[in-house]
Design an enzyme around this catalytic site. Structure first.
Site, PDB file in Angstrom:
ATOM      1  N   ALA A  19     -31.934 -32.851 -47.496  1.00 50.51           N
ATOM      2  CA  ALA A  19     -32.494 -33.454 -45.683  1.00 50.51           C
ATOM      3  C   ALA A  19     -33.403 -31.372 -45.379  1.00 50.51           C
ATOM      4  O   ALA A  19     -34.525 -31.505 -44.973  1.00 50.51           O
ATOM      5  CB  ALA A  19     -31.578 -33.091 -45.044  1.00 50.51           C
ATOM      6  N   HIS A  39     -19.658 -47.721 -46.878  1.00 53.68           N
ATOM      7  CA  HIS A  39     -20.582 -46.833 -46.274  1.00 53.68           C
ATOM      8  C   HIS A  39     -21.458 -47.168 -46.502  1.00 53.68           C
ATOM      9  O   HIS A  39     -22.853 -47.306 -44.986  1.00 53.68           O
ATOM     10  CB  HIS A  39     -20.458 -45.107 -46.896  1.00 53.68           C
ATOM     11  CG  HIS A  39     -21.430 -44.013 -46.156  1.00 53.68           C
ATOM     12  ND1 HIS A  39     -22.384 -43.863 -47.036  1.00 53.68           N
ATOM     13  CD2 HIS A  39     -21.274 -42.995 -46.053  1.00 53.68           C
ATOM     14  CE1 HIS A  39     -22.861 -43.398 -46.063  1.00 53.68           C
ATOM     15  NE2 HIS A  39     -22.132 -42.566 -45.369  1.00 53.68           N
ATOM     16  N   ASP A  65     -24.319 -59.678 -39.800  1.00 54.53           N
ATOM     17  CA  ASP A  65     -25.292 -58.558 -39.426  1.00 54.53           C
ATOM     18  C   ASP A  65     -26.632 -58.878 -40.280  1.00 54.53           C
ATOM     19  O   ASP A  65     -27.802 -58.179 -39.854  1.00 54.53           O
ATOM     20  CB  ASP A  65     -24.892 -57.446 -39.744  1.00 54.53           C
ATOM     21  CG  ASP A  65     -24.209 -57.366 -37.960  1.00 54.53           C
ATOM     22  OD1 ASP A  65     -23.406 -58.484 -37.481  1.00 54.53           O
ATOM     23  OD2 ASP A  65     -23.456 -56.340 -37.395  1.00 54.53           O
ATOM     24  N   VAL A 115     -24.344 -57.208 -34.230  1.00 53.23           N
ATOM     25  CA  VAL A 115     -24.638 -55.907 -33.881  1.00 53.23           C
ATOM     26  C   VAL A 115     -26.434 -55.753 -34.112  1.00 53.23           C
ATOM     27  O   VAL A 115     -26.215 -55.211 -35.682  1.00 53.23           O
ATOM     28  CB  VAL A 115     -23.885 -54.560 -34.046  1.00 53.23           C
ATOM     29  CG1 VAL A 115     -24.266 -53.598 -33.722  1.00 53.23           C
ATOM     30  CG2 VAL A 115     -23.092 -55.417 -33.652  1.00 53.23           C
ATOM     31  N   ASP A 164     -27.050 -45.346 -51.920  1.00 54.27           N
ATOM     32  CA  ASP A 164     -25.926 -45.422 -50.472  1.00 54.27           C
ATOM     33  C   ASP A 164     -24.837 -45.841 -51.625  1.00 54.27           C
ATOM     34  O   ASP A 164     -25.134 -45.767 -52.557  1.00 54.27           O
ATOM     35  CB  ASP A 164     -25.510 -45.732 -49.174  1.00 54.27           C
ATOM     36  CG  ASP A 164     -25.171 -45.390 -48.757  1.00 54.27           C
ATOM     37  OD1 ASP A 164     -23.849 -45.390 -49.232  1.00 54.27           O
ATOM     38  OD2 ASP A 164     -25.858 -44.449 -47.813  1.00 54.27           O
ATOM     39  N   SER A 216     -24.764 -38.882 -41.493  1.00 57.68           N
ATOM     40  CA  SER A 216     -25.205 -40.272 -42.091  1.00 57.68           C
ATOM     41  C   SER A 216     -25.599 -41.528 -41.646  1.00 57.68           C
ATOM     42  O   SER A 216     -26.616 -42.131 -41.688  1.00 57.68           O
ATOM     43  CB  SER A 216     -24.208 -40.578 -42.690  1.00 57.68           C
ATOM     44  OG  SER A 216     -24.080 -40.436 -44.180  1.00 57.68           O
TER      45      SER A 216
END
Length: 372
Positions: free
Chosen positions: A218, A113, A68, A129, A59, A270
Site C-alpha cells: 500500500a 476472506h 451474491d 447484499v 486473495d 481488507s
C-alpha cells in the site's frame, strides 16, 4: 484505451436498469447496506454500476457459487498448491477435473476472506447484499493459503502480472506486510504501465499497541492505500493509518458473503480496500477514457473530509463519478530516459523509484505477510 471503451458501450443502459431495480418498492430488491451508502455508491448507479470493468481479487480465492456473486466470477488462477509438498505446483488452465481443478481457477475459497472481499466489490442485488459496483466482474487469483497467509511476495507479484495480462482494470490487494519486495514492487509498476488501478489495505494492528507504518504494497506511491472507518466515519481503532494513507472507507462491522453460505460480519482494512476497489470500478465504468492515474486522482480529490489520519478523507464514489475532468489533469510527463529504462527493464525502475520517493528503506522478502 479504445478496447476498454468498447467494453463499456452498454454500461449506461445497464446501470440505469440497476438504479431502477434498487429503487423499486420494498421486497423487489435487496436493501442497500450501510457501508455501500456511506461510500456514496447509490448516487453513481444511474450513471455507472461497474459494467464492463474487471476487478482482480488477489486473495484466498472466491466462492463463485455464492448467490451474491452469481454470474460475477470469471475463471481465474491459483498460485497455491492444494497438495503441499517440497515442490509446489502451479495450478492453472488444463488441470484435471477434480477438486484441484476447481481451486486452479480460483473459484473456491477455503478461508472465506476473498469471497467476502469480492462480495463487497461486486455483490449482485438479487443475492442478498449488493456491493459497491454490482455490475463489475471479479477475476479471482488465489495466493493466500489455508491460514490466510502468503509466504512468497514474488509469487504475489507474479499474480499481479497475470491479472494485468488477463484483463484486470482494477486490482484489489487486501493483503500486505511489513517488508518491501523488489519483485512485488516491479509487478505494481507493471500494472501502472498497463493502466491498471491498484488498491491495497494499509494493514491492521493490535488494539492499544504501538502505531504501525502503512503496510507494503500500500505504501507504494501509485497504489491507493486505504484505511478503515466505523459507522461514524472515524478511524477504526485497529486500522493502520497516518503517513502514506490515501483514502479511508467503511471497514468495521460490514455485512459480506460467507463462503460457507449466507453472510457474516467482517472488520478490517481488507474490507475497506474492497470498498474503494468497488468505487474505482464505478469510475472506470463511467469514464473508460480516464487513465489509472486520473481515476486515482478523482477518488482522492472528491473524498469527504475526515480526520488527519484518514488521508484525503472517506471515499465518495458518487462524487468521483460526477467529478469534473479538471480534477484528473495529468501530471508532468515522466522523463524520456526513465520511460525508456522502465520499458527495457519491465517496469522495474519505476517500481523501485516509487518506493524510494516514498522514503522507504527496506527491500527484503520476509514471510511475515498476511491478509488485511
Amino acid at each position: 484505451m479504445g478496447n476498454r471503451a468498447a467494453r463499456y458501450v452498454m454500461a449506461c443502459v445497464c446501470s440505469t436498469l440497476l438504479a431502477l431495480l434498487l429503487s423499486a418498492p420494498a421486497g423487489a430488491a435487496s436493501p442497500v447496506p450501510w457501508h455501500v451508502a456511506a461510500a456514496g455508491a447509490p448516487p453513481a448507479w444511474a450513471t455507472a454500476a461497474g459494467a464492463g470493468v474487471v476487478v482482480a481479487v488477489i486473495d484466498s480465492g472466491v466462492d463463485a457459487d455464492h448467490p451474491d456473486l452469481a454470474g460475477a466470477v470469471l475463471p481465474g488462477r491459483s498460485y497455491v498448491d492444494a497438495d503441499p509438498g517440497a515442490e509446489p505446483r502451479l495450478l492453472a488452465f488444463g488441470s484435471d477435473e477434480d477438486p484441484v481443478y476447481e481451486r486452479a481457477f480460483g473459484q473456491a475459497d477455503p478461508v472465506g476472506h476473498g469471497t467476502a472481499v469480492a462480495s463487497l466489490i461486486a455483490g449482485r442485488p438479487g443475492g442478498g447484499v449488493p456491493g459497491v459496483a454490482p455490475e463489475a466482474e471479479i477475476l479471482p487469483v488465489r495466493v493466500l493459503d489455508d491460514e490466510n497467509r502468503y509466504h512468497d511476495s514474488a509469487m504475489v507479484g507474479a499474480a499481479v502480472r497475470w491479472a494485468v495480462d488477463n484483463g484486470a482494470d482494477v486490482i484489489n490487494l487486501s493483503l500486505g506486510g511489513h517488508y518491501d519486495s523488489t519483485p512485488f514492487a516491479e509487478a505494481i509498476a507493471y500494472a501502472e504501465h498497463h493502466d491498471v488501478v491498484v488498491v491495497a489495505c494499509t494493514g491492521n494492528q493490535e488494539r492499544g499497541g504501538a502505531e504501525e507504518e502503512v503496510w507494503f504494497p500500500a505504501r507504494i506511491g501509485t497504489v491507493l492505500a486505504v484505511t478503515g472507518t466505523d459507522r461514524d466515519g472515524e478511524r477504526w481503532d485497529t486500522a493502520v493509518a497516518g503517513e502514506g494513507t490515501d483514502l479511508a472507507a467503511p471497514g468495521a462491522e460490514l455485512t459480506a458473503a460467507d463462503a460457507r453460505g449466507g453472510h457474516k460480519t467482517v472488520t478490517g482494512t481488507s474490507f475497506a480496500s474492497a470498498i474503494v476497489s468497488g468505487a474505482a470500478a464505478l469510475v472506470r465504468s463511467a469514464h473508460p477514457e480516464w487513465s489509472a492515474a486520473q481515476v486515482r486522482r478523482a477518488l482522492v480529490a472528491t473524498a469527504a473530509p475526515g480526520g488527519a489520519d484518514l488521508g484525503a478523507g472517506v471515499v465518495d464514489a458518487g462524487a468521483a463519478v460526477a467529478a469534473d475532468v479538471s480534477v484528473t489533469e495529468a501530471p508532468e510527463p515522466v522523463p524520456a530516459v526513465w520511460s525508456a529504462a522502465a520499458t527495457a527493464a519491465g517496469g522495474g525502475l519505476l517500481g523501485l523509484g516509487a518506493l524510494l520517493l516514498r522514503g522507504r528503506r527496506r527491500f527484503a522478502d520476509r514471510p511475515r505477510t498476511m491478509a488485511g
